[in-house]
Design a protein around this motif. Structure first.
Motif, mmCIF file in Angstrom:
data_model
loop_
_atom_site.group_PDB
_atom_site.id
_atom_site.type_symbol
_atom_site.label_atom_id
_atom_site.label_comp_id
_atom_site.label_asym_id
_atom_site.label_seq_id
_atom_site.Cartn_x
_atom_site.Cartn_y
_atom_site.Cartn_z
ATOM 1 N N HIS A 1 27.390 30.454 35.383
ATOM 2 C CA HIS A 1 28.448 29.459 35.454
ATOM 3 C C HIS A 1 29.636 30.175 35.375
ATOM 4 N N ALA A 2 29.999 31.132 34.361
ATOM 5 C CA ALA A 2 31.188 31.834 34.322
ATOM 6 C C ALA A 2 31.553 32.701 35.463
ATOM 7 N N ASN B 1 36.160 23.428 45.034
ATOM 8 C CA ASN B 1 37.122 24.251 44.421
ATOM 9 C C ASN B 1 37.108 25.826 45.228
ATOM 10 N N ASP B 2 36.056 25.667 46.291
ATOM 11 C CA ASP B 2 35.827 26.998 47.061
ATOM 12 C C ASP B 2 36.501 26.857 48.500
ATOM 13 N N TRP B 3 37.359 25.672 48.623
ATOM 14 C CA TRP B 3 37.692 25.208 49.869
ATOM 15 C C TRP B 3 39.391 25.503 49.754
ATOM 16 N N SER B 4 40.096 25.971 50.947
ATOM 17 C CA SER B 4 41.516 25.997 50.732
ATOM 18 C C SER B 4 42.317 24.572 50.345
ATOM 19 N N ARG C 1 29.149 40.579 33.660
ATOM 20 C CA ARG C 1 30.283 39.453 33.760
ATOM 21 C C ARG C 1 30.856 39.509 35.008
ATOM 22 N N GLN C 2 29.796 39.850 36.120
ATOM 23 C CA GLN C 2 30.329 39.864 37.397
ATOM 24 C C GLN C 2 29.456 39.109 38.385
ATOM 25 N N ASN C 3 30.006 38.961 39.469
ATOM 26 C CA ASN C 3 28.931 38.359 40.615
ATOM 27 C C ASN C 3 28.178 39.357 41.582
ATOM 28 N N LYS C 4 27.594 39.013 42.479
ATOM 29 C CA LYS C 4 27.011 39.625 43.335
ATOM 30 C C LYS C 4 27.866 40.793 43.860
ATOM 31 N N GLN C 5 28.947 40.403 44.289
ATOM 32 C CA GLN C 5 29.962 41.129 44.981
ATOM 33 C C GLN C 5 30.745 42.038 44.033
ATOM 34 N N ASP D 1 36.897 31.661 39.534
ATOM 35 C CA ASP D 1 37.985 31.635 40.568
ATOM 36 C C ASP D 1 39.196 30.501 40.583
ATOM 37 N N TRP D 2 38.562 29.549 39.942
ATOM 38 C CA TRP D 2 39.390 28.463 39.832
ATOM 39 C C TRP D 2 39.667 27.827 38.248
ATOM 40 N N VAL D 3 38.855 28.554 37.185
ATOM 41 C CA VAL D 3 38.828 27.737 36.016
ATOM 42 C C VAL D 3 40.326 27.853 35.394
#
Length: 543
Positions: free
Chosen positions: A402-403, A137-140, A458-462, A408-410
C-alpha cells in the motif's frame, strides 16, 4: 485377486524389511536442501514428514539408516522455506475478480471504457458486467469519473466497476435506475456523488452497498469455481495460508466444506462480517479452517478520501473522511464480541479512526492479554496513540505494498507535515509486540515477493523512488520474514502448528531457487517458486 495378493505380500514384506532394519517408514524425505525453518530458528539439510507433519530435521545423513520412504527427493541445494502467509486479503474476492474486467493499471477513464468494451465483445451473453481495479489517482485527470461514457456504450446492460480498493464504485444509469437510487437518496457512512443535482454514478463506502446489493447472488457452484481459481493463484505464488478479511458465514461454511472434501488444500483463517448470524453459531477450528474472528469497518480508504482524519484532507478542505460505523454501534459491537470471545479485527486507516478504535479497544482489553485484537491497515497515526499497541497487546496488520502504491499521490492528500506519521511500519513494530504482513489482494497483486520488496526496500518493481519511500521505516530481512510467517501465524492463532518448519508442525513449505528474505533488489526479480507443499503434499509445481 492375484494382483491383490501380490500387492499385499509386497506391502507386508516392505514393512517387515523396514522393521528388521529398525527403519521407520515415513511419507516424504527431502534431503540436500537449504532448509530455512524460520526467522529465529536453526537451518537444516533434511526434513522428514509423516501424516502431514514434520517429525525430524537433520544436518547429516543419519536418516538413511533410520527412515525409509517411497518418496525421497534430492532438492539439489535449493531453498526450502515455510509457506508464505498473507495476514490480510480477500480470497473469495480474488476468485470473483479473476472472472471480471481487469482494470488494474489503466492510465485513464477512456482506457477503462476500452477494456470494458473489449470484455463485453468477448462475452456478449453477459447482461451484468463487473470489473475492478481503476484508480483515478493514476490518471492525468484525478477527479472521479462520471457515468456518461458508460451510458453511451452500455445503455442496455448493467455495469458496475469497482475502484482498486473496493471502497468506491461507478455504475451506469441502467443499474442505478434498477436499484431505485436518486440524487435525494441518503446513506449514513457513505457518499453518493452528484454534479448539478445529477448522479455522477460514483458511490463511496457504505453507499456502494445500495448498488452492490442488487447484483444477482452467485450460487455455491459458482463460488466454488472462484475459490479454486483463487487457490491456484495463491499456490503458484507460494501461499499456504491466508486470512480472509470479511466474509458472510455461509461462505465460511462453504470453504470449510470444501476443505473437508479435500477440494481446497490451503489453510484459511476467516474473519466473518459483523452479521446477526454470529449469535447463532459457535466459533470452530480444524486442520484447515479457523473461524474465531470478526471484521469491522471504522472508516473508508485514503484513495477515495474515505479514511477518517483528525484534520481535513489537504486536497479537499471540506472533508475529514467518513466514519462507516457510529461510535455507539462500535462500542456495542466490541462489547458483544468480547463477551463471545471473538477476536476483533477493525479496518482503520485514518488517524482519527485509529485513535477511536484503539481507545475503544482499551475499554474492553483493559491491559495486556492474549485476545489478539487487530488494527487492519493502520496507515496514518497520531504519535500519541502508539502507546496503545503494547499496553493492550493490539496487533498492527499492515500491507507494505500500500505504501509503494500510494506514494505518488499521498502527499497531496496529507501534506508534508502528516507524512511523518504515515506508513510507519518500523515505528509500529517498535511500539508493538509483533506485526503481521499481508497484501489486501485483489486490491494489490497476490505476489508475496512484492510484499518483501516493499517492506525491505520501500520501492516498487521499477525500483522507485530512488533510495526508497520513507526508507527509515523499512523492515529488516528477519522482520519481514517473521511478518510473513510466524508473526502472521500468531495473528491467526496458528503459531503452534504453522509459521515455521519445526518438529510437530504441519509440513507447509515452498521450494525456491533463492531466499527472497536475503536477496538483493535485483535478485528478487529472479525469485522462482518451484514447488508448494501443504501437509507434506505437493499441491503446485512450476512446469
Amino acid at each position: 485377486m492375484k494382483f491383490f495378493l501380490l500387492t499385499t505380500i509386497l506391502f507386508v514384506s516392505g514393512v517387515l524389511f523396514a522393521q528388521k532394519n529398525n527403519q521407520t517408514e515415513v511419507d516424504l524425505i527431502l534431503y540436500n536442501a537449504n532448509i530455512i525453518t524460520g526467522p529465529f530458528t536453526p537451518q537444516y539439510k533434511v526434513i522428514i514428514i509423516k501424516n502431514g507433519k514434520i517429525i525430524k530435521l537433520l544436518n547429516d545423513d543419519s536418516w538413511k539408516s533410520t527412515f525409509i520412504s517411497k518418496k525421497i527427493i534430492d532438492v539439489e541445494s535449493k531453498v526450502v522455506l515455510p509457506g508464505f502467509i498473507d495476514a490480510h486479503c480477500h480470497f473469495l474476492g480474488l476468485g470473483k475478480t479473476l472472472e471480471e474486467v481487469d482494470l488494474l493499471g489503466c492510465k485513464s477513464w477512456e482506457e477503462v471504457i476500452k477494456r470494458v468494451i473489449e470484455f463485453s465483445l468477448k462475452n456478449p451473453e453477459m447482461m451484468w458486467i463487473q470489473g475492478r481495479g481503476w484508480d483515478q489517482n493514476d490518471w492525468s485527470n484525478k477527479n472521479f469519473p462520471t457515468k456518461t461514457l458508460l451510458d453511451s456504450f452500455f445503455p442496455d446492460k448493467y455495469v458496475l466497476l469497482k475502484r482498486v480498493d473496493g471502497h468506491a464504485v461507478i455504475a451506469n444509469s441502467k443499474l442505478i435506475n434498477f436499484a431505485g437510487i436518486t440524487s435525494k437518496t441518503l446513506i449514513e457512512g457513505g457518499k453518493i456523488l452528484t454534479e448539478n443535482n445529477t448522479l455522477t454514478g460514483v458511490f463511496i463506502d457504505n453507499a456502494t452497498e445500495l448498488i452492490e446489493s442488487k447484483i444477482p447472488n452467485a450460487d455455491s457452484k459458482i463460488k466454488t469455481k472462484r475459490l479454486l481459481k483463487a487457490q491456484n493463484e495463491c499456490l503458484k505464488n507460494g501461499l499456504t495460508q491466508i486470512a480472509d478479511a470479511g466474509l458472510p458465514l455461509k461462505d465460511i461454511f462453504l470453504i470449510d466444506s470444501l476443505c473437508k472434501a479435500n477440494v481446497l488444500k490451503m489453510r484459511f483463517y476467516l474473519m466473518s462480517n459483523p452479521d446477526k448470524e454470529i449469535l447463532e453459531n459457535k466459533p470452530f477450528e480444524n486442520n484447515n479452517v479457523k473461524w474465531k474472528s470478526v471484521k469491522i469497518y471504522s472508516d473508508g480508504a485514503l484513495g477515495s478520501r474515505g479514511a477518517l482524519l483528525k484534520k481535513p484532507y489537504c486536497d479537499d478542505k471540506k472533508s475529514n473522511g467518513l466514519s462507516l460505523t457510529s461510535i455507539i454501534k462500535l462500542d456495542s459491537l466490541l462489547k458483544l464480541y468480547n463477551d463471545l470471545g471473538l477476536q476483533v479485527c477493525t479496518h482503520a486507516i485514518g488517524d482519527s479512526a485509529i485513535h477511536l478504535m484503539l481507545k475503544t479497544y482499551s475499554k474492553y482489553l483493559k491491559n495486556t492479554n492474549d485476545k489478539r485484537w487487530r488494527i487492519e491497515h493502520a496507515q496514518i497515526f497520531d504519535p500519541i496513540d502508539l502507546i496503545y499497541f503494547k499496553q493492550f497487546s493490539i496487533i498492527p496488520s499492515v500491507q507494505p505494498t500500500h505504501a509503494t502504491s500510494d506514494m505518488d499521490w499521498v502527499y497531496e492528500r496529507l501534506c508534508d507535515e502528516r507524512m511523518n506519521e504515515a506508513y510507519i511500519y518500523k515505528t509500529l513494530l517498535k511500539n508493538s509486540n509483533y506485526i503481521a504482513l499481508g497484501t489486501d489482494f485483489p486490491v494489490e497483486e497476490v505476489s508475496p515477493i512484492n510484499t518483501i520488496r516493499a517492506a525491505r526496500f520501500r520501492q516498487n518493481k521499477q525500483k522507485m523512488p530512488d533510495g526508497g519511500f520513507k526508507f527509515e521505516e523499512a523492515l529488516s530481512s528477519n522482520e519481514t520474514f517473521a511478518g510473513m510467517s510466524i508473526w502472521a501465524a500468531k495473528a491467526n492463532f496458528w503459531e503452534n502448528s504453522t509459521g515455521t518448519l519445526e518438529i510437530g508442525k504441519f509440513a507447509d513449505f515452498i521450494v525456491l531457487n533463492k531466499n527472497p528474505y536475503t536477496a538483493t533488489f535485483e535478485e528478487l526479480n529472479e525469485i522462482k517458486i518451484i514447488e508448494t507443499y501443504i501437509g507434506g503434499e505437493k499441491v503446485w509445481v512450476n512446469k
